[in-house]
Each structure stands twice: as C-alpha cells, then as structure tokens.
Design a protein around this motif. Sequence first.
Motif, PDB file in Angstrom:
ATOM      1  N   THR A 190      10.821  -6.007   0.158  1.00 46.03           N
ATOM      2  CA  THR A 190      11.265  -4.651   0.519  1.00 46.03           C
ATOM      3  C   THR A 190      10.353  -4.134   1.632  1.00 46.03           C
ATOM      4  O   THR A 190       9.249  -4.646   1.828  1.00 46.03           O
ATOM      5  N   PHE A 191      10.817  -3.079   2.328  1.00 44.36           N
ATOM      6  CA  PHE A 191       9.954  -2.443   3.331  1.00 44.36           C
ATOM      7  C   PHE A 191       8.666  -1.937   2.673  1.00 44.36           C
ATOM      8  O   PHE A 191       7.596  -1.998   3.265  1.00 44.36           O
ATOM      9  N   SER A 192       8.790  -1.399   1.457  1.00 42.76           N
ATOM     10  CA  SER A 192       7.599  -0.836   0.794  1.00 42.76           C
ATOM     11  C   SER A 192       6.517  -1.892   0.674  1.00 42.76           C
ATOM     12  O   SER A 192       5.343  -1.642   0.958  1.00 42.76           O
ATOM     13  N   LYS A 193       6.918  -3.079   0.271  1.00 47.49           N
ATOM     14  CA  LYS A 193       5.934  -4.152   0.108  1.00 47.49           C
ATOM     15  C   LYS A 193       5.330  -4.537   1.472  1.00 47.49           C
ATOM     16  O   LYS A 193       4.125  -4.760   1.590  1.00 47.49           O
ATOM     17  N   PHE A 194       6.181  -4.569   2.475  1.00 41.27           N
ATOM     18  CA  PHE A 194       5.733  -4.924   3.826  1.00 41.27           C
ATOM     19  C   PHE A 194       4.728  -3.880   4.345  1.00 41.27           C
ATOM     20  O   PHE A 194       3.703  -4.214   4.923  1.00 41.27           O
ATOM     21  N   ARG A 195       5.046  -2.601   4.089  1.00 45.71           N
ATOM     22  CA  ARG A 195       4.138  -1.539   4.545  1.00 45.71           C
ATOM     23  C   ARG A 195       2.779  -1.672   3.874  1.00 45.71           C
ATOM     24  O   ARG A 195       1.743  -1.530   4.530  1.00 45.71           O
ATOM     25  N   SER A 196       2.770  -1.955   2.565  1.00 47.90           N
ATOM     26  CA  SER A 196       1.482  -2.111   1.863  1.00 47.90           C
ATOM     27  C   SER A 196       0.724  -3.281   2.467  1.00 47.90           C
ATOM     28  O   SER A 196      -0.493  -3.211   2.673  1.00 47.90           O
ATOM     29  N   TYR A 197       1.447  -4.350   2.776  1.00 47.57           N
ATOM     30  CA  TYR A 197       0.823  -5.530   3.383  1.00 47.57           C
ATOM     31  C   TYR A 197       0.163  -5.141   4.710  1.00 47.57           C
ATOM     32  O   TYR A 197      -0.980  -5.495   4.982  1.00 47.57           O
ATOM     33  N   LEU A 198       0.897  -4.380   5.546  1.00 50.58           N
ATOM     34  CA  LEU A 198       0.355  -4.002   6.861  1.00 50.58           C
ATOM     35  C   LEU A 198      -0.892  -3.144   6.712  1.00 50.58           C
ATOM     36  O   LEU A 198      -1.874  -3.307   7.437  1.00 50.58           O
ATOM     37  N   ARG A 199      -0.837  -2.210   5.747  1.00 50.34           N
ATOM     38  CA  ARG A 199      -1.985  -1.300   5.562  1.00 50.34           C
ATOM     39  C   ARG A 199      -3.239  -2.065   5.176  1.00 50.34           C
ATOM     40  O   ARG A 199      -4.332  -1.745   5.624  1.00 50.34           O
ATOM     41  N   ILE A 200      -3.071  -3.114   4.371  1.00 46.23           N
ATOM     42  CA  ILE A 200      -4.239  -3.917   3.968  1.00 46.23           C
ATOM     43  C   ILE A 200      -4.949  -4.460   5.209  1.00 46.23           C
ATOM     44  O   ILE A 200      -6.167  -4.547   5.271  1.00 46.23           O
ATOM     45  N   PHE A 201      -4.150  -4.777   6.239  1.00 46.67           N
ATOM     46  CA  PHE A 201      -4.749  -5.339   7.459  1.00 46.67           C
ATOM     47  C   PHE A 201      -5.029  -4.267   8.522  1.00 46.67           C
ATOM     48  O   PHE A 201      -5.245  -4.572   9.690  1.00 46.67           O
ATOM     49  N   GLY A 202      -4.976  -3.009   8.102  1.00 44.30           N
ATOM     50  CA  GLY A 202      -5.330  -1.910   9.005  1.00 44.30           C
ATOM     51  C   GLY A 202      -4.287  -1.623  10.072  1.00 44.30           C
ATOM     52  O   GLY A 202      -4.589  -0.992  11.087  1.00 44.30           O
ATOM     53  N   VAL A 203      -3.057  -2.077   9.871  1.00 45.04           N
ATOM     54  CA  VAL A 203      -2.015  -1.808  10.866  1.00 45.04           C
ATOM     55  C   VAL A 203      -1.406  -0.433  10.586  1.00 45.04           C
ATOM     56  O   VAL A 203      -1.162  -0.079   9.433  1.00 45.04           O
ATOM     57  N   ASP A 204      -1.182   0.335  11.660  1.00 50.64           N
ATOM     58  CA  ASP A 204      -0.624   1.675  11.531  1.00 50.64           C
ATOM     59  C   ASP A 204       0.887   1.559  11.300  1.00 50.64           C
ATOM     60  O   ASP A 204       1.676   1.489  12.237  1.00 50.64           O
ATOM     61  N   ASP A 205       1.297   1.538  10.029  1.00 47.50           N
ATOM     62  CA  ASP A 205       2.723   1.320   9.735  1.00 47.50           C
ATOM     63  C   ASP A 205       3.565   2.532  10.133  1.00 47.50           C
ATOM     64  O   ASP A 205       4.752   2.398  10.440  1.00 47.50           O
ATOM     65  N   LEU A 206       2.945   3.727  10.175  1.00 48.02           N
ATOM     66  CA  LEU A 206       3.721   4.922  10.570  1.00 48.02           C
ATOM     67  C   LEU A 206       4.086   4.863  12.052  1.00 48.02           C
ATOM     68  O   LEU A 206       5.196   5.211  12.447  1.00 48.02           O
TER      69      LEU A 206
END
Length: 282
Positions: A190-206
Amino acid sequence: DHHSIKPWQRLNHYPEAVRITRKDYLARNLKRMKGAYGSALYEFSPVAFIMPNDYVKFIAEYSKERQSVGRRPSYWICKPVDLSRGRGILIFQDIKDLVYDCTVIVQKYISNPLLISGYKLDLRLYVCVTSFCPLTIYTYEEGLVRFATEKFDLGSLDNVYAHLTNTSINKYGASYKKYKEGIGCGCKWTFSKFRSYLRIFGVDDLLLWQKINNIVILTLLAVTPLPVASNCFELFGFDILIDDKFKPWLLEVNYNPALCLDCSIDDTVKRRLLHDIVELLN
Ligand code: ADP
C-alpha cells in the motif's frame, strides 16, 4: 448512454477522456502543453515518439545520442498505443531490435528506477474527476505500489518479470508467491507502507506526494475542458514511476484501472476506494 441519461443516473466515463488515456494521444497532448507552457513545467513524461509517424524524428534523436562522445546511449521502450496490461511491450537499446506491426509509442526507458531490495516498482494512483468544467479532482490518498517480481537487470531486457510492474504479468511469474527479501510475498504494497519505508530513509514523502499531485493536475489540464456531459465521472489510474533521485515520472493514464481483488492489499485499497467513490457521487 450520454444522451438518454436520467438525472439520478451516473456514467463512469466522460466522452473524449481517451485524449489522455490512449498512449499516443497523451504523448501528443503533453507535447503540445510543453510547447505552450515550457518544457520545465511538463518534463515529467519521458520523451516519446509515435511510430510510424515520428520515425524520422526518432532516428534523428537516436543518431544524435549515438554520435555524442562519452554519452551512454539510452534505452527505449516500445508500447502499442491501444493495448494495456503490458501486452506487446519491447525494451531495446539497439534500433535493430525495434520491431512493430501496429501504431506504437517509443518512449525513453527510465533505466535508473528507484529499487527496493533490487526490485523495480511503480505507483498506481487513483484519481476521480467529477467535473472537467470546473475541473474537480479527487486524488485517493491510499494506492498500490506494484513491484516487479525479479531483480532489475539491464543485462536482460527481455525479462518481463524484472522490467514490467504490471500485476497481470507478475502474478504468473515463478517468484510471485515466494517470499522476496525486503518485499515479502506477492507483488504489492500500500502507499502507507511505502511512505513509512521512505521516512525510515529520510525521504520527504510529502514533497514527493506534492510533485505527484502536480503531475496529475498538469496532465488533466492538458484536456480541460472536455465537452460538457452531465452526470459523468471518470476514475483514472495514473501510473507513476519514481527514479533513483526521487523524481516522479508519468508513464500512462488508464481509463479502466483494474478493480478486481487479487490479494489482501487489493482488498484494503480498492474496497475503500469504491466505497468513497459511491459516497462522492451521492
Ligand atoms: P500498459 O498499458 O501495457 O500497462 P504501461 O505504459 O503502463 O503500459 O507500461 C507497462 C509497464 O512497463 C509499467 O508499469 C512500467 O513498469 C514499465 N514502463 C513503461 N514505460 C516505462 C518507461 N518509460 N520507463 C521505465 N519503465 C516503463
């Protein structure tokens, strides 16, 4: 259907929405917008040529690249304009491998996609347009991340399970049901899981989400206003690929995004999507 529609009925297609959902029409409309508003605004779609019409232009671009010293030649992807689900797609680097027997688009292949544990992915974004005049867009916050089921490898361009992210293809792959490190079983998040993944690596998902929303708006503006049609709505499936620099690219716009439930992720995303659409239309 459009003429005989009753006030209490809804139709799930706009006449003329094909202007962005057929690959060649989309390419032509985005090119026109690029010409009118500048390529800086519209550089989110890979360069594309409609074949056979643009054959000469394609050869010119291809030869220019080949002749420039120190530049690695691009990869290209050839897609029939009115097929879907990854059918008839060919990826090539050398023009001698390009063969087609119908109208196709030849598009620059994004050869540096964002990979998770070595697997390519793209995003299926659901966008509901309830009116083109005034343009009224609802973008669903949840969505599908679709993975290829074999590791990305530019050395094997004909391996559809490594290069194409269509579920209709990957569900028949040998690795589909297997546990894949970093991804899990199947081929979706899901997008939610992908967003959490990005945040772990410091990517600005917003910021990424903002850029994707801009792509949606700029694409729909390319065909706005469509001829007025009452009681219609359109649920588009936008396919977005993210490269390794976190730049989102528009691959195509689907007018009949699959709403079947292939796995539990589909169940989570699509049931609520359909529920929201019915609420929205009422
Ligand atoms: P279809 O309508 O047949 O699904 P798409 O344009 O969606 O055609 O392409 C199918 C898949 O091929 C995409 O989901 C993506 O994985 C891959 N793909 C398509 N175009 C490109 C491109 N320009 N660069 C990299 N991958 C691409």
